[in-house]
Design a protein around this motif. Sequence first.
Motif, PDB file in Angstrom:
ATOM      1  N   GLU A 219     -57.707 -25.212 -25.533  1.00 14.75           N
ATOM      2  CA  GLU A 219     -58.409 -24.313 -24.607  1.00 14.75           C
ATOM      3  C   GLU A 219     -59.880 -24.181 -24.986  1.00 14.75           C
ATOM      4  O   GLU A 219     -60.762 -24.196 -24.123  1.00 14.75           O
ATOM      5  N   HIS A 220     -60.140 -24.041 -26.275  1.00 20.23           N
ATOM      6  CA  HIS A 220     -61.527 -23.904 -26.727  1.00 20.23           C
ATOM      7  C   HIS A 220     -62.297 -25.211 -26.559  1.00 20.23           C
ATOM      8  O   HIS A 220     -63.487 -25.197 -26.206  1.00 20.23           O
ATOM      9  N   VAL A 221     -61.638 -26.340 -26.803  1.00 20.28           N
ATOM     10  CA  VAL A 221     -62.288 -27.636 -26.594  1.00 20.28           C
ATOM     11  C   VAL A 221     -62.578 -27.827 -25.111  1.00 20.28           C
ATOM     12  O   VAL A 221     -63.660 -28.310 -24.732  1.00 20.28           O
ATOM     13  N   ALA A 222     -61.641 -27.444 -24.255  1.00 20.60           N
ATOM     14  CA  ALA A 222     -61.844 -27.560 -22.802  1.00 20.60           C
ATOM     15  C   ALA A 222     -63.048 -26.737 -22.354  1.00 20.60           C
ATOM     16  O   ALA A 222     -63.823 -27.161 -21.477  1.00 20.60           O
ATOM     17  N   GLU A 223     -63.210 -25.571 -22.957  1.00 20.57           N
ATOM     18  CA  GLU A 223     -64.374 -24.732 -22.645  1.00 20.57           C
ATOM     19  C   GLU A 223     -65.669 -25.448 -23.017  1.00 20.57           C
ATOM     20  O   GLU A 223     -66.648 -25.433 -22.254  1.00 20.57           O
ATOM     21  N   CYS A 224     -65.665 -26.109 -24.173  1.00 21.83           N
ATOM     22  CA  CYS A 224     -66.852 -26.846 -24.613  1.00 21.83           C
ATOM     23  C   CYS A 224     -67.158 -28.019 -23.686  1.00 21.83           C
ATOM     24  O   CYS A 224     -68.321 -28.297 -23.380  1.00 21.83           O
ATOM     25  N   VAL A 225     -66.124 -28.713 -23.239  1.00 17.36           N
ATOM     26  CA  VAL A 225     -66.311 -29.833 -22.323  1.00 17.36           C
ATOM     27  C   VAL A 225     -66.853 -29.328 -20.993  1.00 17.36           C
ATOM     28  O   VAL A 225     -67.758 -29.923 -20.390  1.00 17.36           O
ATOM     29  N   ALA A 226     -66.313 -28.218 -20.513  1.00 21.54           N
ATOM     30  CA  ALA A 226     -66.779 -27.638 -19.246  1.00 21.54           C
ATOM     31  C   ALA A 226     -68.243 -27.213 -19.346  1.00 21.54           C
ATOM     32  O   ALA A 226     -69.003 -27.313 -18.371  1.00 21.54           O
ATOM     33  N   GLN A 227     -68.667 -26.746 -20.521  1.00 19.15           N
ATOM     34  CA  GLN A 227     -70.044 -26.314 -20.733  1.00 19.15           C
ATOM     35  C   GLN A 227     -70.990 -27.489 -20.983  1.00 19.15           C
ATOM     36  O   GLN A 227     -72.211 -27.315 -20.976  1.00 19.15           O
ATOM     37  N   GLY A 228     -70.413 -28.677 -21.214  1.00 14.43           N
ATOM     38  CA  GLY A 228     -71.222 -29.850 -21.475  1.00 14.43           C
ATOM     39  C   GLY A 228     -71.694 -29.990 -22.907  1.00 14.43           C
ATOM     40  O   GLY A 228     -72.519 -30.860 -23.212  1.00 14.43           O
ATOM     41  N   VAL A 229     -71.152 -29.158 -23.811  1.00 18.53           N
ATOM     42  CA  VAL A 229     -71.568 -29.256 -25.220  1.00 18.53           C
ATOM     43  C   VAL A 229     -70.703 -30.253 -25.987  1.00 18.53           C
ATOM     44  O   VAL A 229     -71.036 -30.634 -27.108  1.00 18.53           O
ATOM     45  N   LEU A 230     -69.582 -30.636 -25.399  1.00 16.18           N
ATOM     46  CA  LEU A 230     -68.765 -31.736 -25.916  1.00 16.18           C
ATOM     47  C   LEU A 230     -68.394 -32.618 -24.737  1.00 16.18           C
ATOM     48  O   LEU A 230     -68.307 -32.140 -23.595  1.00 16.18           O
ATOM     49  N   GLU A 231     -68.149 -33.883 -25.020  1.00 22.34           N
ATOM     50  CA  GLU A 231     -67.700 -34.819 -23.996  1.00 22.34           C
ATOM     51  C   GLU A 231     -66.385 -35.430 -24.449  1.00 22.34           C
ATOM     52  O   GLU A 231     -65.998 -35.325 -25.604  1.00 22.34           O
ATOM     53  N   GLY A 232     -65.700 -36.091 -23.513  1.00 19.79           N
ATOM     54  CA  GLY A 232     -64.476 -36.791 -23.859  1.00 19.79           C
ATOM     55  C   GLY A 232     -63.236 -36.102 -23.330  1.00 19.79           C
ATOM     56  O   GLY A 232     -63.301 -35.050 -22.679  1.00 19.79           O
ATOM     57  N   ASP A 233     -62.103 -36.708 -23.607  1.00 19.83           N
ATOM     58  CA  ASP A 233     -60.813 -36.184 -23.177  1.00 19.83           C
ATOM     59  C   ASP A 233     -60.451 -34.963 -24.026  1.00 19.83           C
ATOM     60  O   ASP A 233     -60.538 -35.007 -25.258  1.00 19.83           O
ATOM     61  N   VAL A 234     -60.035 -33.896 -23.365  1.00 18.46           N
ATOM     62  CA  VAL A 234     -59.778 -32.637 -24.070  1.00 18.46           C
ATOM     63  C   VAL A 234     -58.654 -32.778 -25.086  1.00 18.46           C
ATOM     64  O   VAL A 234     -58.802 -32.390 -26.256  1.00 18.46           O
ATOM     65  N   VAL A 235     -57.505 -33.314 -24.660  1.00 19.18           N
ATOM     66  CA  VAL A 235     -56.359 -33.413 -25.562  1.00 19.18           C
ATOM     67  C   VAL A 235     -56.638 -34.386 -26.703  1.00 19.18           C
ATOM     68  O   VAL A 235     -56.326 -34.112 -27.869  1.00 19.18           O
ATOM     69  N   ALA A 236     -57.252 -35.533 -26.396  1.00 18.68           N
ATOM     70  CA  ALA A 236     -57.549 -36.517 -27.438  1.00 18.68           C
ATOM     71  C   ALA A 236     -58.554 -35.962 -28.445  1.00 18.68           C
ATOM     72  O   ALA A 236     -58.408 -36.146 -29.662  1.00 18.68           O
ATOM     73  N   THR A 237     -59.567 -35.264 -27.953  1.00 21.15           N
ATOM     74  CA  THR A 237     -60.549 -34.653 -28.855  1.00 21.15           C
ATOM     75  C   THR A 237     -59.893 -33.591 -29.732  1.00 21.15           C
ATOM     76  O   THR A 237     -60.131 -33.515 -30.942  1.00 21.15           O
ATOM     77  N   SER A 238     -59.054 -32.778 -29.115  1.00 25.17           N
ATOM     78  CA  SER A 238     -58.336 -31.747 -29.867  1.00 25.17           C
ATOM     79  C   SER A 238     -57.453 -32.375 -30.932  1.00 25.17           C
ATOM     80  O   SER A 238     -57.348 -31.853 -32.055  1.00 25.17           O
TER      81      SER A 238
END
Length: 201
Positions: free
Chosen positions: A135-154
Amino acid sequence: MPSRTARERVRGEVRQEILDEAERLIRAEGLPGLTMRKLASRLGYAPMSLYSYFSDKQALLRELGKQGFELVASRLSAAVERGGVDGVRELLVAFVRYAHEDPVHYRSLFLGDKPQIDRPDRPEDVNPAFALLSEHVAECVAQGVLEGDVVATSAVLWTAVHGAATVIVTFERCPFGSWETYAETMVDTALAGVHARPVTG
């Protein structure tokens, strides 16, 4: 005669009593020390009576695993005070801190010889602690501060902190100096890695 609701409540209380005593037994003797016979003796029950609540030892361990993951998720959630990448960092460091402060629980939950939980295709369906991280990684991806697949990054971040936590609970003394410094360095390195090279699914 007790109502169905009352009987179900009593059964639930006994079931939780069994789980709590199993947790205490594991803490006292480690996961190998848990047997249904020994558990029944500690509770003052006939061994066969436990099987009316849990079909076998693995069923009991799966339920312990489920409750254990919920406990870890609650602890991690309480440790996160910020959003974005800072929140992800807080969560990851908190996971290593949990392992350091409660190594018996960490070993029984994550390093047991046999799986304590069912393993569906999606890890977030069985592990609320991993779901929280996602959930926190998804928030970062949505904000554009992280890129990539949420589950794979997590999963990459989760693997990194598992490695750090396992080193800390395995060695009597952390071989890299302060465990806090080691944990924070591992977390910062993992976050820098997924930032510099986004992880695809």
